[in-house]
Scaffold this active site. Structure first.
Site, PDB file in Angstrom:
ATOM      1  CD  GLU A 251       9.665  77.670  84.070  1.00  9.77           C
ATOM      2  OE1 GLU A 251      10.686  78.160  83.561  1.00  9.77           O
ATOM      3  OE2 GLU A 251       9.544  77.451  85.273  1.00  9.77           O
ATOM      4  CB  CYS A 285      14.240  76.621  77.238  1.00  8.64           C
ATOM      5  SG  CYS A 285      14.322  75.493  78.616  1.00  8.64           S
TER       6      CYS A 285
HETATM    7  P1  NAP Z   1       5.399  76.834  71.178  1.00  5.85           P
HETATM    8  O1  NAP Z   1       5.153  76.894  69.745  1.00  5.85           O
HETATM    9  O2  NAP Z   1       5.121  78.031  71.989  1.00  5.85           O
HETATM   10  O3  NAP Z   1       4.562  75.588  71.717  1.00  5.85           O
HETATM   11  C1  NAP Z   1       4.523  75.245  73.097  1.00  5.85           C
HETATM   12  C2  NAP Z   1       3.134  74.766  73.437  1.00  5.85           C
HETATM   13  O4  NAP Z   1       2.243  75.883  73.344  1.00  5.85           O
HETATM   14  C3  NAP Z   1       2.589  73.724  72.473  1.00  5.85           C
HETATM   15  O5  NAP Z   1       1.763  72.839  73.182  1.00  5.85           O
HETATM   16  C4  NAP Z   1       1.771  74.566  71.493  1.00  5.85           C
HETATM   17  O6  NAP Z   1       0.762  73.825  70.849  1.00  5.85           O
HETATM   18  C5  NAP Z   1       1.191  75.590  72.441  1.00  5.85           C
HETATM   19  N1  NAP Z   1       0.815  76.861  71.836  1.00  5.85           N
HETATM   20  C6  NAP Z   1       1.528  77.609  70.975  1.00  5.85           C
HETATM   21  N2  NAP Z   1       0.873  78.760  70.697  1.00  5.85           N
HETATM   22  C7  NAP Z   1      -0.279  78.718  71.393  1.00  5.85           C
HETATM   23  C8  NAP Z   1      -1.383  79.608  71.498  1.00  5.85           C
HETATM   24  N3  NAP Z   1      -1.421  80.777  70.861  1.00  5.85           N
HETATM   25  N4  NAP Z   1      -2.402  79.242  72.291  1.00  5.85           N
HETATM   26  C9  NAP Z   1      -2.371  78.087  72.945  1.00  5.85           C
HETATM   27  N5  NAP Z   1      -1.364  77.193  72.899  1.00  5.85           N
HETATM   28  C10 NAP Z   1      -0.320  77.511  72.125  1.00  5.85           C
HETATM   29  O7  NAP Z   1       6.904  76.467  71.515  1.00  5.85           O
HETATM   30  P2  NAP Z   1       7.724  75.263  70.919  1.00  5.85           P
HETATM   31  O8  NAP Z   1       8.217  75.636  69.590  1.00  5.85           O
HETATM   32  O9  NAP Z   1       6.954  74.009  71.047  1.00  5.85           O
HETATM   33  O10 NAP Z   1       8.921  75.174  71.985  1.00  5.85           O
HETATM   34  C11 NAP Z   1      10.044  75.926  71.842  1.00  5.85           C
HETATM   35  C12 NAP Z   1       9.996  77.142  72.741  1.00  5.85           C
HETATM   36  O11 NAP Z   1       9.749  76.757  74.093  1.00  5.85           O
HETATM   37  C13 NAP Z   1      11.338  77.818  72.757  1.00  5.85           C
HETATM   38  O12 NAP Z   1      11.168  79.203  72.782  1.00  5.85           O
HETATM   39  C14 NAP Z   1      11.947  77.317  74.060  1.00  5.85           C
HETATM   40  O13 NAP Z   1      12.972  78.124  74.541  1.00  5.85           O
HETATM   41  C15 NAP Z   1      10.750  77.274  74.948  1.00  5.85           C
HETATM   42  N6  NAP Z   1      10.965  76.375  76.093  1.00  5.85           N
HETATM   43  C16 NAP Z   1      11.089  76.928  77.339  1.00  5.85           C
HETATM   44  C17 NAP Z   1      11.344  76.127  78.432  1.00  5.85           C
HETATM   45  C18 NAP Z   1      11.505  76.720  79.812  1.00  5.85           C
HETATM   46  O14 NAP Z   1      11.443  75.981  80.789  1.00  5.85           O
HETATM   47  N7  NAP Z   1      11.692  78.012  79.968  1.00  5.85           N
HETATM   48  C19 NAP Z   1      11.448  74.741  78.277  1.00  5.85           C
HETATM   49  C20 NAP Z   1      11.300  74.217  76.987  1.00  5.85           C
HETATM   50  C21 NAP Z   1      11.057  75.051  75.914  1.00  5.85           C
HETATM   51  P3  NAP Z   1       0.941  73.269  69.344  1.00  5.85           P
HETATM   52  O15 NAP Z   1       2.070  72.302  69.368  1.00  5.85           O
HETATM   53  O16 NAP Z   1      -0.364  72.627  69.050  1.00  5.85           O
HETATM   54  O17 NAP Z   1       1.231  74.464  68.482  1.00  5.85           O
END
Ligand code: NAP
Length: 483
Positions: A251, A285
């Site tokens: 997602e 998102c």
């Molecule tokens: P993010 O940086 O990708 O973080 C999301 C989760 O992934 C966090 O727990 C993060 O941990 C972890 N993570 C990041 N990079 C990783 C890696 N290389 N390996 C393992 N784990 C990793 O995203 P965000 O900034 O928190 O959230 C915003 C994004 O999420 C936006 O793009 C938004 O559109 C999307 N989103 C999508 C949905 C949907 O249902 N489609 C819903 C909500 C949000 P850390 O915090 O420790 O870095």
């Protein structure tokens, strides 16, 4: 969300430095004043091993519980959330700055989701009789085992509820790596399940590093992987799951179009436009990111939209009078300011906002960018915060073409007084969800998810609960041997 008229956000400050701060893992930092108030240690590899072993052992009993037995736990968990909504809501506001009223709403939504699967999982997963050409055939649903979820901070409970609620009711057990900036929410949700009577190992929070995330995915006891987050995180986690031939759901981000057709009710549409952009300070998102308005209405829409955004009142997100909260972290603010600066350097016009607000904390002015041409990086990027990209188009066909000109495919919305026309336009939009006369949103009983770079698979509804169950064919055939 309530949006009350208020003076324009305070005076402006020079743009923040371009360097991005590296968020410290598992820290509660209040984004409304920048103060760190709690830090948590990561698990050692030994502790992680014990956690996985406990989950795997738990699965062997949890899978054999009846739906009714599991439902007792889930209903209790939902009741605890509702009874103690304030206790659950406050850490959300403290750790990621969501307006307190919205945080309470998220707690209630999470409780609704958990309870929904308590009542409906058995029906969704009932054996399904097929109608083969001869004999009998039935498809049974059985849980995969231990699932691993990586979750984002923007809806610190809702994201967990939509992963854990259906999957626990399906008989799986879940382990979760939550985002580093919401550790108290992560712990509160784990404690919730224990208090509700779930056995140790049914729901496990993991404070782990990215390296340990890979270790968990590689572990043969883990049978499925779900990530909600950015495209970059999705590529990394999905690739790891793929290397291990493990089923995954992704997602990811979005750049939802908010299409306004010539027959839309302008006042109502603008009210929804403000909600679609500013709910959770634009950090959804499925927030509307690209406002695509037919030219007859473009000027009037823009004028009213700008006026409504300018009236938002920044302040302490704990104060119910505040209508504009901070971004989740300082790093998130700096990244967004950079993106706006870059967009302008590439030809976009800054119609309003674009700067941080001169007060403590990570606050950004509501921002509108126009004149964004296809060569501008902003045309393709996701702006995760209070930044609206505005486009005026000639007609419905141009609106649809522009909406589809995106690597993302999560949600979208169409505003028109002609519902049949709205449905026709919705059918032409290449995303996982389209709402008519409402911004894209979520409910327990509606499937949620996208296509293209917005990911694959679905969460929620009768569809989401099927993602991590084995659909086993049981066939009754004739005993006759081949001649
Ligand atoms: P993010 O940086 O990708 O973080 C999301 C989760 O992934 C966090 O727990 C993060 O941990 C972890 N993570 C990041 N990079 C990783 C890696 N290389 N390996 C393992 N784990 C990793 O995203 P965000 O900034 O928190 O959230 C915003 C994004 O999420 C936006 O793009 C938004 O559109 C999307 N989103 C999508 C949905 C949907 O249902 N489609 C819903 C909500 C949000 P850390 O915090 O420790 O870095």
């Amino acid at each position: 969300m309530t949006i009350s008229p208020a003076p324009h956000p305070g005076t402006l400050k020079t743009p923040a430095p371009k360097s991005k701060l590296k968020a410290k893992a598992y820290q509660s930092v209040n984004p409304s004043d920048g103060k760190t108030f709690k830090t948590f240690e990561k698990l050692t590899d030994e502790q992680l091993e014990i956690a996985i072993a406990t989950a795997a052992t738990c699965f062997e009993t949890w899978r054999h519980k009846t739906f009714a037995e599991r439902a007792i736990v889930a209903v209790k968990a939902a009741a605890i959330m509702r009874e103690r909504a304030e206790e659950f809501a406050r850490p959300v506001t403290l750790e990621m700055g969501k307006l307190i009223e919205q945080a309470r709403g998220e707690v209630m939504l999470s409780a609704d989701i958990i309870e929904y699967y308590a009542w409906n999982a058995e029906g969704f997963l009932a054996p399904q009789a097929l109608k083969p050409n001869s004999g009998e055939a039935v498809v049974e649903s059985s849980p995969f085992g231990v699932l691993f979820g990586v979750q984002p901070w923007n809806f610190p409970y809702y994201q967990l509820a939509r992963f854990a609620g259906p999957n626990l009711m399906a008989g799986n057990v879940v382990m979760v790596k939550h985002a580093g900036c919401v550790p108290q929410c992560a712990l509160a949700f784990e404690k919730l399940w224990l208090e509700a009577g779930a056995p140790a190992g049914a729901y496990t929070n993991l404070f782990i590093s990215y390296g340990q995330v890979n270790k968990v995915i590689d572990d043969p006891r883990i049978k499925g992987v779900a990530l909600t987050g950015s495209v970059g995180a999705g590529k990394s986690v999905a690739a790891r799951a793929g290397q291990n031939l493990k089923k995954s759901t992704m997602e990811l981000g979005g750049s939802d179009a908010f299409i306004v057709l010539d027959d839309a009710d302008l006042d109502k549409t603008v009210t929804w436009a403000v909600w679609a952009k500013m709910n959770n300070t634009g950090q959804c998102c499925v927030a509307a990111k690209r406002f695509i308005v037919v030219e007859e209405l473009a000027d009037r829409f823009l004028e009213k939209f700008q006026e409504a955004l300018a009236a938002l009142k920044p302040g302490d997100p704990m104060d119910p009078a505040t209508t504009l909260g901070p971004l989740s972290t300082e790093a998130a603010l700096l990244q967004l300011l950079d993106q706006v600066e870059d967009a302008v350097a590439n030809g976009a016009i800054l119609l309003m906002g674009g700067k941080r607000i001169d007060r403590p904390g990570s606050y950004m002015q509501p921002t509108i960018l126009t004149n964004i041409k296809p060569g501008n990086p902003a045309f393709r990027e996701e702006f995760f915060g209070p930044v609206a990209l505005f486009f005026s188009v000639k007609n419905e066909d141009e609106a649809v073409a522009l909406a589809n000109d995106s690597e993302f495919g999560l949600g979208g919305s169409v505003f028109t007084q002609d519902i049949e026309r709205g449905k026709r336009v919705a059918s032409r939009i290449d995303t996982g969800m389209v709402f008519i006369n409402h911004p894209t949103w979520t409910a327990s009983d509606l499937p949620f998810g996208g296509i293209k770079n917005s990911g694959y698979g679905r969460e929620l509804s009768s569809m989401g609960i099927q993602e991590f169950v084995n659909k086993k064919l049981v066939r009754v055939a004739s005993i006759e041997a081949p001649a």
